[in-house]
Design a protein around this motif. Structure first.
Motif, short mmCIF file in Angstrom:
data_model
loop_
_atom_site.label_atom_id
_atom_site.label_comp_id
_atom_site.label_asym_id
_atom_site.label_seq_id
_atom_site.Cartn_x
_atom_site.Cartn_y
_atom_site.Cartn_z
N THR A 154 -17.71 -13.38 2.51
CA THR A 154 -19.15 -13.60 2.66
C THR A 154 -19.48 -13.67 4.14
O THR A 154 -18.58 -13.79 4.99
N ASP A 155 -20.75 -13.62 4.46
CA ASP A 155 -21.14 -13.70 5.86
C ASP A 155 -20.75 -15.04 6.47
O ASP A 155 -20.36 -15.12 7.64
N GLU A 156 -20.84 -16.13 5.70
CA GLU A 156 -20.47 -17.44 6.23
C GLU A 156 -18.97 -17.52 6.52
O GLU A 156 -18.56 -18.11 7.51
N GLU A 157 -18.18 -16.92 5.67
CA GLU A 157 -16.73 -16.90 5.92
C GLU A 157 -16.41 -16.09 7.18
O GLU A 157 -15.53 -16.47 7.96
N VAL A 158 -17.12 -15.02 7.38
CA VAL A 158 -16.89 -14.21 8.57
C VAL A 158 -17.29 -14.97 9.82
O VAL A 158 -16.59 -14.94 10.84
N LYS A 159 -18.41 -15.69 9.79
CA LYS A 159 -18.83 -16.45 10.95
C LYS A 159 -17.82 -17.55 11.30
O LYS A 159 -17.50 -17.76 12.48
N ALA A 160 -17.31 -18.23 10.28
CA ALA A 160 -16.31 -19.28 10.53
C ALA A 160 -15.04 -18.66 11.12
O ALA A 160 -14.44 -19.23 12.06
N ALA A 161 -14.63 -17.52 10.60
CA ALA A 161 -13.44 -16.85 11.13
C ALA A 161 -13.68 -16.33 12.55
O ALA A 161 -12.79 -16.40 13.42
N LEU A 162 -14.89 -15.84 12.82
CA LEU A 162 -15.24 -15.39 14.17
C LEU A 162 -15.12 -16.54 15.16
O LEU A 162 -14.59 -16.38 16.27
N ALA A 163 -15.64 -17.71 14.79
CA ALA A 163 -15.57 -18.87 15.67
C ALA A 163 -14.12 -19.22 15.98
O ALA A 163 -13.79 -19.55 17.13
N GLU A 164 -13.25 -19.13 15.00
CA GLU A 164 -11.83 -19.43 15.23
C GLU A 164 -11.20 -18.43 16.19
O GLU A 164 -10.46 -18.80 17.10
N GLU A 165 -11.50 -17.15 15.98
CA GLU A 165 -10.92 -16.12 16.85
C GLU A 165 -11.44 -16.23 18.28
O GLU A 165 -10.68 -16.08 19.24
N ILE A 166 -12.74 -16.50 18.43
CA ILE A 166 -13.31 -16.63 19.77
C ILE A 166 -12.75 -17.86 20.47
O ILE A 166 -12.41 -17.83 21.66
N ALA A 167 -12.64 -18.98 19.75
CA ALA A 167 -12.07 -20.19 20.34
C ALA A 167 -10.63 -19.97 20.79
O ALA A 167 -10.20 -20.51 21.82
N ALA A 168 -9.88 -19.16 20.06
CA ALA A 168 -8.50 -18.87 20.45
C ALA A 168 -8.44 -18.10 21.77
O ALA A 168 -7.50 -18.28 22.57
N ILE A 169 -9.43 -17.24 22.03
CA ILE A 169 -9.49 -16.52 23.30
C ILE A 169 -9.91 -17.45 24.43
O ILE A 169 -9.38 -17.37 25.56
N LEU A 170 -10.84 -18.36 24.15
CA LEU A 170 -11.41 -19.22 25.19
C LEU A 170 -10.55 -20.43 25.53
O LEU A 170 -10.60 -20.93 26.66
N ALA A 171 -9.78 -20.90 24.57
CA ALA A 171 -9.03 -22.15 24.78
C ALA A 171 -8.14 -22.13 26.02
O ALA A 171 -8.10 -23.10 26.79
N PRO A 172 -7.41 -21.05 26.30
CA PRO A 172 -6.52 -21.07 27.48
C PRO A 172 -7.26 -21.16 28.81
O PRO A 172 -6.65 -21.55 29.82
N GLU A 377 -16.01 -26.20 27.21
CA GLU A 377 -15.21 -26.55 26.04
C GLU A 377 -15.22 -25.36 25.08
O GLU A 377 -16.28 -24.93 24.61
N ALA A 378 -14.03 -24.87 24.78
CA ALA A 378 -13.90 -23.62 24.02
C ALA A 378 -14.48 -23.71 22.62
O ALA A 378 -15.24 -22.84 22.19
N ARG A 379 -14.12 -24.77 21.88
CA ARG A 379 -14.54 -24.84 20.49
C ARG A 379 -16.06 -24.98 20.38
O ARG A 379 -16.70 -24.32 19.54
N ASP A 380 -16.65 -25.84 21.20
CA ASP A 380 -18.10 -26.01 21.17
C ASP A 380 -18.81 -24.69 21.46
O ASP A 380 -19.80 -24.33 20.81
N PHE A 381 -18.33 -23.98 22.48
CA PHE A 381 -18.97 -22.73 22.85
C PHE A 381 -18.84 -21.70 21.72
O PHE A 381 -19.81 -21.02 21.37
N ALA A 382 -17.64 -21.59 21.14
CA ALA A 382 -17.41 -20.59 20.09
C ALA A 382 -18.30 -20.85 18.88
O ALA A 382 -18.90 -19.92 18.33
N ARG A 383 -18.38 -22.10 18.45
CA ARG A 383 -19.19 -22.42 17.28
C ARG A 383 -20.68 -22.26 17.57
O ARG A 383 -21.45 -21.83 16.71
N SER A 384 -21.09 -22.59 18.78
CA SER A 384 -22.50 -22.40 19.16
C SER A 384 -22.85 -20.92 19.17
O SER A 384 -23.94 -20.51 18.76
N LEU A 385 -21.92 -20.11 19.65
CA LEU A 385 -22.18 -18.68 19.79
C LEU A 385 -22.42 -18.01 18.44
O LEU A 385 -23.22 -17.07 18.33
N VAL A 386 -21.74 -18.50 17.39
CA VAL A 386 -21.91 -17.88 16.07
C VAL A 386 -22.85 -18.69 15.18
O VAL A 386 -23.00 -18.40 13.99
N GLY A 387 -23.50 -19.75 15.75
CA GLY A 387 -24.52 -20.47 15.01
C GLY A 387 -23.99 -21.51 14.03
O GLY A 387 -24.67 -21.82 13.04
#
Length: 389
Positions: A154-172, A377-387
């Motif tokens: 679903t679109d919500e599942e994709v957004k949650a997965a997107l946030a995880e993938e983006i946070a993984a790039i930003l965390a380092p 902060e990587a996680r905050d930014f990633a989740r904000s970016l995907v709403g």
């Protein structure tokens, strides 16, 4: 004919009036015959009367004892949570246009649809269009291919997965800018093109460092722009920081930096924030002048500057990538501050910068106040970016 005499009306009997009892002999009508005499009335104490309800009882007790209710004791975590919520809300608001661009595409792309190759190709194009860059988009899509390929999503599942993938790039790259207290002063050279917010960033950092108890000084190295010098002077007055200004407009910035660093080493300054004139990243002569500032400061301290902070304007999108590339090659940039995330539709460029260069992202700015410049902060930014909350 003789008139008959009137007939007299019969007398109406009047009931006998009861005799008025003597005051001392008549009992009360409510007194039962044979009852024991009532004891003399006792004084009534108000607080012994039963209250009509619980609220009334509470009011009576509080009024009588005059003991105020203890004030609520706020806990520190709650205060931190409120501050966190306020910052997160501003970050989400600042990224709202970027979020809309991403989420609208995701919603239209995934509605109980299998994540097949066609869907993955569309997702990659969507991410590139949202300024995440080719490399980051490819990495994210590859992660989807490994973990979710062929599944109905679903679109919500994709957004949650997107946030995880983006946070993984930003965390380092999410790292505060370190200050070395043994340097005395720790020199921060702030660079970037015109209009990115260098002078404002210096002012905000100066206020934050002063609030931490650090002795801070500014160097108005943008000697060609009178407004930049005046702005730093105003902020120095507000924060109690010292400011080093040129003797005249257009004075040699390298000489000013030399004098400022020499003075700072003698007066106990902890942090020296050096402003610079806006440099066009594609003009080698102007970039060479910036390197001259570094060479001259090293005559005073051969390790200066200890941090080179590149300020990038998020609204420039992919142009920020080219700026980072040239400045990194010319002056050995040690970290980034990404400003103007306050309504930009290009917030995804932070992901592209992280994937492309791996430079630490020290700060992000979402407004004009000093508190609107915060550590990244990587996680905050990633989740904000995907709403997401």
């Amino acid at each position: 004919m003789p008139t008959a005499p009137p007939v007299a009306a019969p007398d109406i009997p009047v009931p006998p009036q009861p005799a008025k009892p003597p005051p001392f002999a008549a009992p009360s009508p409510l007194t039962r015959v044979g009852a024991e005499p009532s004891p003399p009335p006792q004084p009534v104490i108000d607080h012994e009367l039963p209250p009509q309800d619980d609220e009334g009882a509470l009011r009576e007790v509080e009024a009588r004892e005059a003991v105020p209710a203890p004030p609520p004791q706020p806990t520190e975590p709650q205060g931190e949570a409120e501050q966190k919520t306020g910052w997160f809300a501003r970050l989400r608001s600042g990224l709202s246009r970027s979020t809309a661009k991403l989420t609208d595409s995701v919603t239209s792309l995934f509605r109980k649809r299998r994540l097949d190759e066609a869907a993955l190709e569309e997702l990659e194009e969507m991410l590139i269009g949202a300024d995440l860059g080719v490399a980051a988009a490819g990495r994210i899509v590859e992660g989807f291919r490994k973990t979710r390929f062929g599944k109905e999503v679903t679109d919500e599942e994709v957004k949650a997965a997107l946030a995880e993938e983006i946070a993984a790039i930003l965390a380092p790259v999410a790292s505060p800018m370190p200050l070395d207290p043994t340097r005395a002063p720790h020199v921060v050279l702030v660079v970037g093109v015109n209009g990115t917010g260098k002078t404002t960033t210096i002012a905000k950092l100066g206020q934050q460092y002063r609030e931490q108890g650090l002795r801070t000084a500014f160097v108005a190295g943008d000697t060609f722009r009178a407004a930049a010098v005046e702005q730093l002077q105003i902020w120095a007055d507000r924060t109690g920081a010292k400011v080093h200004v040129p003797a005249k407009q257009g004075a040699d910035a390298a000489g000013l930096a030399f004098d400022a660093l020499s003075a700072a080493r003698g007066d106990g300054t902890d942090v020296l924030l050096v402003d610079t004139a806006g440099r066009l990243h594609n003009k080698s002569a102007l970039m060479e002048e910036l390197r001259k500032v570094i060479r001259v400061m090293r005559r005073v301290d051969d390790s200066a500057p200890h941090s080179v902070l590149l300020v990038l304007d998020a609204t420039t999108g992919q142009n920020a990538i080219q700026q980072a590339k040239v400045f990194k090659e010319m002056v050995n940039v040690s970290g980034l501050a990404v400003t103007k995330l306050d309504g930009s539709a290009k917030g995804g460029v932070v992901v592209a910068l992280a994937q492309e260069f791996g430079l630490p992202v020290h700060f992000v700015g979402v407004g004009e106040k000093a508190a609107d410049l915060r550590p990244f902060e990587a996680r905050d930014f990633a989740r904000s970016l995907v709403g997401l909350e």
